[in-house]
Design a protein around this motif. Sequence first.
Motif, mmCIF file in Angstrom:
data_model
loop_
_atom_site.group_PDB
_atom_site.id
_atom_site.type_symbol
_atom_site.label_atom_id
_atom_site.label_comp_id
_atom_site.label_asym_id
_atom_site.label_seq_id
_atom_site.Cartn_x
_atom_site.Cartn_y
_atom_site.Cartn_z
ATOM 1 N N GLN A 201 74.001 -6.438 71.719
ATOM 2 C CA GLN A 201 74.571 -6.498 70.228
ATOM 3 C C GLN A 201 75.228 -5.026 70.039
ATOM 4 N N ARG A 202 76.468 -5.311 69.534
ATOM 5 C CA ARG A 202 77.214 -4.026 69.130
ATOM 6 C C ARG A 202 76.821 -3.958 67.556
ATOM 7 N N VAL A 203 76.549 -2.833 67.520
ATOM 8 C CA VAL A 203 76.021 -2.357 66.166
ATOM 9 C C VAL A 203 76.902 -1.033 65.534
ATOM 10 N N ASN A 204 76.922 -0.716 64.386
ATOM 11 C CA ASN A 204 77.832 0.134 63.648
ATOM 12 C C ASN A 204 76.656 0.662 62.599
ATOM 13 N N GLU A 205 75.572 1.224 63.077
ATOM 14 C CA GLU A 205 74.807 1.468 61.607
ATOM 15 C C GLU A 205 74.304 3.129 61.790
ATOM 16 N N LEU A 206 74.145 3.597 60.629
ATOM 17 C CA LEU A 206 73.869 5.210 60.781
ATOM 18 C C LEU A 206 72.272 5.035 60.319
ATOM 19 N N VAL A 207 71.366 5.824 61.059
ATOM 20 C CA VAL A 207 70.404 5.555 61.039
ATOM 21 C C VAL A 207 69.726 7.076 60.792
ATOM 22 N N GLU A 208 69.178 7.268 59.545
ATOM 23 C CA GLU A 208 68.617 8.796 58.863
ATOM 24 C C GLU A 208 67.250 9.075 59.802
#
Length: 133
Positions: free
Chosen positions: A84-91
């Motif tokens: 899975q290509r993801v582009n999510e910012l995780v704090e």
Amino acid sequence: MIEEYLMKQGKVIAPQLKWTVNNYVAVDATGTVYEEGGSPGNINSDAKTLYPNYMFWIRSPKGSKNWDTAKAVAYKLFKQLHKQRVNELVEVPELDTSYRVIFMQAMSTPIKIGVEDDVMTYSLNIQATIEEE
């Protein structure tokens, strides 16, 4: 680093399980995400790219009629997360930083661990590509 993020993914797929990070809180019907280290990346390339490994530990509700639950959840997670290509910012407040999740892949198909005390257990191992921001 991103165990909470992965746990939330598990909760969407299997809300009937009790989800936790790095430990489980019940004798059955649990989903746990463990951080398992991983590669810090190549020193000669971008030092902010990391490749941590995570393990989903899925335990069925007690009773042989429920054993397929663990298998079904593990394979749904596999289907959802593998390649899975993801582009999510995780704090990550406890580390006072954020990580951008770029890519995830399973290290294998789900692994049947077996039955103990009438509870079936499956494992799914994921490698993530993340960058510190």
